[in-house]
Design a protein around this motif. Sequence first.
Motif, short mmCIF file in Angstrom:
data_model
loop_
_atom_site.label_atom_id
_atom_site.label_comp_id
_atom_site.label_asym_id
_atom_site.label_seq_id
_atom_site.Cartn_x
_atom_site.Cartn_y
_atom_site.Cartn_z
N UNK A 3 12.44 13.02 -18.23
CA UNK A 3 12.84 12.95 -16.82
C UNK A 3 11.70 12.45 -15.95
N UNK A 4 10.49 12.93 -16.20
CA UNK A 4 9.32 12.46 -15.44
C UNK A 4 9.03 10.99 -15.73
N UNK A 5 9.29 10.58 -16.99
CA UNK A 5 9.10 9.17 -17.35
C UNK A 5 10.03 8.28 -16.55
N UNK A 6 11.27 8.73 -16.36
CA UNK A 6 12.22 7.97 -15.56
C UNK A 6 11.75 7.85 -14.11
N UNK A 7 11.24 8.97 -13.58
CA UNK A 7 10.75 8.96 -12.19
C UNK A 7 9.58 8.01 -12.03
N UNK A 8 8.62 8.07 -12.96
CA UNK A 8 7.44 7.21 -12.88
C UNK A 8 7.83 5.74 -13.05
N UNK A 9 8.73 5.46 -14.01
CA UNK A 9 9.15 4.08 -14.23
C UNK A 9 9.92 3.54 -13.02
N UNK A 10 10.73 4.39 -12.39
CA UNK A 10 11.47 3.95 -11.21
C UNK A 10 10.52 3.60 -10.07
N UNK A 11 9.51 4.45 -9.85
CA UNK A 11 8.53 4.18 -8.79
C UNK A 11 7.70 2.94 -9.11
N UNK A 12 7.30 2.81 -10.37
CA UNK A 12 6.49 1.66 -10.77
C UNK A 12 7.31 0.37 -10.69
N UNK A 13 8.60 0.44 -11.06
CA UNK A 13 9.45 -0.74 -11.00
C UNK A 13 9.61 -1.24 -9.57
N UNK A 14 9.72 -0.29 -8.62
CA UNK A 14 9.81 -0.66 -7.21
C UNK A 14 8.54 -1.37 -6.76
N UNK A 65 0.82 -1.20 0.00
CA UNK A 65 0.00 0.00 0.00
C UNK A 65 0.86 1.26 0.00
N UNK A 66 2.02 1.21 0.65
CA UNK A 66 2.94 2.35 0.65
C UNK A 66 3.45 2.62 -0.77
N UNK A 67 3.86 1.58 -1.46
CA UNK A 67 4.36 1.74 -2.84
C UNK A 67 3.24 2.14 -3.79
N UNK A 68 2.03 1.62 -3.56
CA UNK A 68 0.89 2.04 -4.39
C UNK A 68 0.63 3.53 -4.22
N UNK A 69 0.73 4.01 -2.98
CA UNK A 69 0.53 5.44 -2.72
C UNK A 69 1.59 6.30 -3.39
N UNK A 70 2.86 5.84 -3.36
CA UNK A 70 3.93 6.58 -4.02
C UNK A 70 3.72 6.64 -5.52
N UNK A 71 3.30 5.52 -6.10
CA UNK A 71 3.07 5.49 -7.55
C UNK A 71 1.91 6.40 -7.94
N UNK A 72 0.87 6.40 -7.11
CA UNK A 72 -0.26 7.28 -7.37
C UNK A 72 0.14 8.75 -7.23
N UNK A 73 1.03 9.04 -6.27
CA UNK A 73 1.45 10.42 -6.04
C UNK A 73 2.24 10.98 -7.22
N UNK A 74 3.19 10.19 -7.77
CA UNK A 74 4.00 10.72 -8.88
C UNK A 74 3.14 10.95 -10.13
#
Length: 659
Positions: free
Chosen positions: A288-299, A260-269
């Motif tokens: 740059x934003x694509x890299x940030x979103x992909x990094x969060x989603x990959x986690x 749920x923590x990672x889901x919240x981070x992905x939703x936030x970005x």
Amino acid sequence: MAAYSKFLTARYSTMAGATAAACALLCLLSKRRKAAALQGKKSGRTSSNEKEFKKDRAMVDRVFVGRICRILKIMVPRTFCKETGYLLLIAITLILRTYCDIWMIQNGTVIESAIIGRSRKDFKRYLFNFIAAMPAISLVNNFLKYGLNELKLCFRVRLTKYLYEQYLQTYTYYKMGNLDNRIANPDQLLTQDVEKFCNSIVDLYSNLSKPFLDIVLYIFKLTSSIGAQGPTIMMAYLIVSGFFLTHLRRPTGKMTVTEQKYEGEYRYVNSRLITNSEEIAFYNGNHREQQTIHKTFRKLVEHLHNFILFRFTMGFIDTIVAKYLATVVGYLVVSRPFLNHSHPRHLNSTHAELLEDYYQSGRMLLRMSQALGRIVLAGREMTRLAGFTARITELMQVLKDLNSGKYKRTMLAQEKDTEIMQAVPLIPGAGKIVIADNIIKFDHVPLATPNGDILIKDLNFEVRSGANVLICGPNGCGKSSLFRVLGELWPLFGGCLTKPERGKLFYVPQRPYMTLGTLRDQVIYPDAVEDQKKKSISDLVLKEYLDNVQLGQILEREGGWDSVQDWMDVLSGGEKQRMAMARLFYHKPQFAILDECTSAVSVDVEGYIYSHCRKVGITLFTVSHRKSLWKHHDYYLHMDGRGNYEFKKITEETIEFGS
């Protein structure tokens, strides 16, 4: 013999293959966990994750029971309420459903006996009984579903209302995101986690109460037919297997919290990209934003892979222990009186009587073993519920702390400023706020950020109503910090602040907020239409406010006061700033803070606005770099960004800053 040997070889090879597959899955899961731990060490996050898990303590234990009881008091506030009625409805329908199951077993047994005994009369009779009972059985099942769905909704309404009452109390919503760093994504908790928690606890109520009721009734029925030894063996198996599986499932709660923590981070970005889309587009920052979103989603995906693999492995063990082994124990128990030829129960029974008794007792025992299996498997959902419970409880605790003036945030180490630290200990809330009309006075107030960064050691000045103040200085010197302390958004670390109550102090930012609603709502925000009527302010007066800031044409352009638009997009930057000034004229506060709020307005309109504010008695604190505004102010407060400030009266000899 050769055929038997082949059979054994095939069977044992299948068992060996299944065992090897299970061992391989466990090894793969262990490797994934080690890899995740190693990656956390490399990024320096291992210790923080461990602390977070210790803090969450998402396990089925006494802490979990205490949390559930605390939340249940919110969702079921009284003995006689709507939620209690639905709980009673579900309990009654569960009892009726269990009796329906027993009746269907008995009726199905006699139908099969009639078929085997070739009795057309009995077959028709019991078949028509089943057809006649179908509507009642269907009604019971659907009443159960109705009660469960309504109870989920009622629980969600109660819990959501309670949390939002705490979240929207004074400035708590601001403090959670800006002063306290314990919860990163409150929107995730207030929406998805609350819904999942309510669904999970209602499903658990149904999945536990129905099997327990089944076990009690089936034990009563079976004890009279095959004795007490059989049900006792089944209950012993339930206890042993339950403890064994509960121990294996302990990581589920922590993994649910992390998910749920990672889901919240992905939703936030993703929401952050939507909110700042224009600025990102100007910077051409899509890659740059694509890299940030992909990094969060990959986690998130890596954790979900681990969670899926863990659930797959636990599902493999759960199915064997709670389903198949329970069925094996059931067969062993039900077969005892039939395979024992000297058993007194069947010494004189015919083949048809043996068959009917076996079908009835066997099916009841099979249903009982299935009920035992469901209770064991419900432990898996209970462990997952512990994760949601930990997150909801943490949110409730943070809201309670913030509403009582407590917050937790990483403080800066002031090693270089030891003298300042000794003179001004950074204790949030150590200062005193005195409410008084027509005055703002800072008396030995340290201006500091919530994380302990001191901007001005000792701030002292006094402003009476009617004396406008111009605030100037470089970026980061503390202009906005001063307003946040004045608006009680930030804690007071010392000294005494004298100011009017909150409703008599108004803030107008550079980018004004436009609310959802009508054109009228934009002028009177945060008041509602009922508040406007209580103040006896008519729409004609509102039209005068718009005319004062040269926005009178917007009333006809947008279709009247009751027109509903997306005002953040419909109005231009200058129109939004002038709308904010019309809002200021409507509220008529004693003091107003203007933070670069006329940067997109022409000089002549700006001059009229300042003249009108002085005319109606609104004292202004203005942040601006325009030299044309100095003539509308009586004092200036200059901050140099190095901890020094200057508060003086504006005279003809005063050197004007700005452009």
